[in-house]
Design a protein around this motif. Structure first.
Motif, PDB file in Angstrom:
ATOM      1  N   LEU A  77      -9.317  -5.767  -6.628  1.00  0.00           N
ATOM      2  CA  LEU A  77     -10.564  -6.273  -7.227  1.00  0.00           C
ATOM      3  C   LEU A  77     -11.538  -4.987  -7.923  1.00  0.00           C
ATOM      4  CD1 LEU A  77     -11.886  -8.758  -4.682  1.00  0.00           C
ATOM      5  CD2 LEU A  77     -11.193  -9.323  -6.861  1.00  0.00           C
ATOM      6  N   VAL A  78     -10.869  -4.064  -7.481  1.00  0.00           N
ATOM      7  CA  VAL A  78     -11.981  -2.566  -8.005  1.00  0.00           C
ATOM      8  C   VAL A  78     -12.168  -2.523  -9.076  1.00  0.00           C
ATOM      9  CG1 VAL A  78      -9.931  -1.010  -8.027  1.00  0.00           C
ATOM     10  CG2 VAL A  78     -12.545  -0.092  -7.035  1.00  0.00           C
ATOM     11  N   GLU A 101      -7.772   6.129  -1.375  1.00  0.00           N
ATOM     12  CA  GLU A 101      -7.167   6.591  -2.446  1.00  0.00           C
ATOM     13  C   GLU A 101      -6.064   5.456  -2.741  1.00  0.00           C
ATOM     14  OE1 GLU A 101      -6.372  11.511  -0.924  1.00  0.00           O
ATOM     15  OE2 GLU A 101      -5.072   9.484  -0.064  1.00  0.00           O
ATOM     16  N   ASN A 102      -5.899   4.332  -2.028  1.00  0.00           N
ATOM     17  CA  ASN A 102      -4.971   3.469  -2.444  1.00  0.00           C
ATOM     18  C   ASN A 102      -6.006   2.487  -3.200  1.00  0.00           C
ATOM     19  OD1 ASN A 102      -2.112   2.502  -1.514  1.00  0.00           O
ATOM     20  ND2 ASN A 102      -3.115   3.689   0.250  1.00  0.00           N
ATOM     21  N   VAL A 103      -7.363   2.480  -3.072  1.00  0.00           N
ATOM     22  CA  VAL A 103      -8.138   1.496  -3.932  1.00  0.00           C
ATOM     23  C   VAL A 103      -8.617   2.246  -4.921  1.00  0.00           C
ATOM     24  CG1 VAL A 103     -10.634   0.604  -3.979  1.00  0.00           C
ATOM     25  CG2 VAL A 103      -9.259   0.386  -1.775  1.00  0.00           C
ATOM     26  N   ALA A 104      -8.449   3.560  -5.243  1.00  0.00           N
ATOM     27  CA  ALA A 104      -9.059   4.184  -6.441  1.00  0.00           C
ATOM     28  C   ALA A 104      -7.771   4.339  -7.107  1.00  0.00           C
ATOM     29  CB  ALA A 104      -9.104   5.709  -6.032  1.00  0.00           C
ATOM     30  N   PHE A 105      -6.515   4.029  -6.746  1.00  0.00           N
ATOM     31  CA  PHE A 105      -5.180   4.143  -7.770  1.00  0.00           C
ATOM     32  C   PHE A 105      -5.522   3.423  -8.950  1.00  0.00           C
ATOM     33  CE2 PHE A 105      -1.035   2.929  -9.005  1.00  0.00           C
ATOM     34  CZ  PHE A 105      -0.514   4.361  -9.151  1.00  0.00           C
ATOM     35  N   ALA A 132     -16.093  -1.258  -3.543  1.00  0.00           N
ATOM     36  CA  ALA A 132     -15.137  -2.269  -3.175  1.00  0.00           C
ATOM     37  C   ALA A 132     -14.634  -2.291  -1.604  1.00  0.00           C
ATOM     38  CB  ALA A 132     -13.577  -1.856  -4.216  1.00  0.00           C
ATOM     39  N   LEU A 133     -14.756  -0.975  -1.217  1.00  0.00           N
ATOM     40  CA  LEU A 133     -14.666  -0.929   0.427  1.00  0.00           C
ATOM     41  C   LEU A 133     -15.729  -1.732   0.899  1.00  0.00           C
ATOM     42  CD1 LEU A 133     -13.419   2.772   0.667  1.00  0.00           C
ATOM     43  CD2 LEU A 133     -12.354   0.638   1.116  1.00  0.00           C
ATOM     44  N   LEU A 167       0.950  -1.218   0.128  1.00  0.00           N
ATOM     45  CA  LEU A 167       0.051   0.047   0.150  1.00  0.00           C
ATOM     46  C   LEU A 167       0.919   1.210  -0.116  1.00  0.00           C
ATOM     47  CD1 LEU A 167      -2.682  -0.808   2.864  1.00  0.00           C
ATOM     48  CD2 LEU A 167      -2.859  -1.294   0.137  1.00  0.00           C
ATOM     49  N   PHE A 168       0.318   2.505  -0.693  1.00  0.00           N
ATOM     50  CA  PHE A 168       1.104   3.526  -0.501  1.00  0.00           C
ATOM     51  C   PHE A 168       0.843   4.236   0.872  1.00  0.00           C
ATOM     52  CE2 PHE A 168      -0.003   2.953  -5.115  1.00  0.00           C
ATOM     53  CZ  PHE A 168       1.156   2.953  -5.695  1.00  0.00           C
TER      54      PHE A 168
END
Length: 371
Positions: free
Chosen positions: A156-157, A102-106, A125-126, A94-95
């Motif tokens: 998975l997003v 924001e990590n999921v959106a990357f 996704a969350l 993870l960043f």
């Protein structure tokens, strides 16, 4: 694992893949077919080639021979970002300067999706990993299990047809690891995504997988369901790696259906197993006896058993190890072999009255494999 109906995408094939590091062969001539929606685990000891194959599929390294195909499309020469595969790493990756959301959106931002679409997909996704309330937290503010869920949501997003997972639960404690196993299995069922999962933990592989490919020294030793690998191992390596085993080595006497060991008592074999394998007298073989297929009783005056369907070895009870619902007995036979027996508590108590015992098993419940 109970599976949903298969999807029409996510069929992945690996054909004749070989990868070298200098003169060392990491994987050699690997061929696999993974069905849409299947949960396939790559299982084996450290250094067996599991992660190398996963990295070849992901595109992080290139094979020296062979190809990787997804739904009929050749991925072999494509860079990772064009393969549209999800990836979950053991160390989360993870960043640290980005929030969970924001990590999921990357990966969505990298695909230049509209902002409103990104927000919607991140929220979904969350919710999928049950962390919709923690999207504004940074990785340092999350537990290890929560970080792994965020890594899973990020993979998975964008709805990849295939999800690659490289020992994702290895850094977690046993209780949390088992809880996340169930969550990953549930997500796999709900989404119907194809999963290729790397682990060295045999219990994890047996619990989660539709099929398992057992690796050793850069090659696949056997592929099958957990039950097939446990009950019908094709080699001594698979038999000893999957589950705990008592192993007897020797040579075969076909006429008498015996495993003959130098200066030790021969062991009676199931004639059907001998005939099924098509072996000849003098062939090197091994007999694998699972601890839960044996039982211990106090040694009788005469010793042994008159039933030719049963085998018995006398020995001394060295340890009785409490494991909750079962007792694990450690017996040293008269021939000097250490045997393990797993017995339910309710039927184990009578054994404690004697140090001199016999270990029994039905000969048709032992596994015969060539060496």
């Amino acid at each position: 694992m109970i599976r949903p109906e298969r999807t029409e995408v996510g069929a992945l094939s690996v054909e004749g893949v070989t990868r070298l590091y200098g003169d060392e062969v990491a994987i050699e001539d690997i061929t696999l077919e993974v069905q849409p929606g299947e949960f396939l685990t790559l299982l084996g000891p450290s250094g067996a080639g599991k992660t190398t194959l996963l990295r070849v599929i992901a595109g992080f390294i290139h094979p020296h021979a062979g190809s990787v195909n997804l739904d009929g499309r050749d991925l072999t020469g494509m860079p990772p970002h064009k393969r549209n595969l999800g990836m979950v790493f053991q160390n989360y990756a993870l960043f640290p300067h980005m929030t969970a959301a924001e990590n999921v959106a990357f990966p969505l931002e990298a695909r230049r999706l509209p902002r409103h679409e990104i927000h919607r997909m991140v929220d979904e996704a969350l919710r999928l990993v049950r962390l919709e309330q923690l999207g504004d937290r940074y990785p340092r503010q999350l537990s290890g299990g929560q970080q792994q869920r965020i890594a899973l949501a990020r993979a998975l997003v964008f709805h990849p047809p295939v999800l690659l997972m490289d020992e994702p639960l290895g850094a977690l404690d046993k209780q949390l690891r088992e809880a996340l196993q169930l969550e990953i299995m549930q997500i796999s069922r709900d989404l119907g995504v194809t999963i290729i999962y790397v682990t060295h933990d045999q219990e994890e592989a047996l619990a989660m997988s539709d099929r398992i490919a057992v690796f050793n020294k850069g090659r696949i030793q056997q592929t099958g369901t957990g039950e097939e690998l446990y009950e019908q191992p094709s080699s001594l390596f698979v038999a000893s790696f999957i589950g705990e085993s008592n192993i007897f080595r020797g040579t075969l006497d076909v006429e008498e259906s015996l495993l003959v060991r130098s200066e030790r008592r021969p062991i009676r074999l199931d004639p059907k197993s001998v005939h099924r394998l098509g072996l000849a007298s003098g062939d090197a073989i091994a007999l694998v006896v699972r601890p839960e297929r044996t039982y211990v009783r106090p040694a009788s005056g005469q010793g042994g058993t008159g039933d030719r369907r049963e085998m018995a070895l006398r020995g001394t009870l060295e340890e009785a190890i409490y494991l909750g619902p079962v007792i694990k007995f450690v017996v040293r036979t008269e021939e000097g072999i250490r045997l393990f027996v797993r017995t339910p508590q309710a039927s184990a108590r009578a054994t404690f009255i004697s140090r001199q015992v016999e270990v029994h098993w039905q000969i048709d419940e032992a596994l015969l494999v060539p060496v």
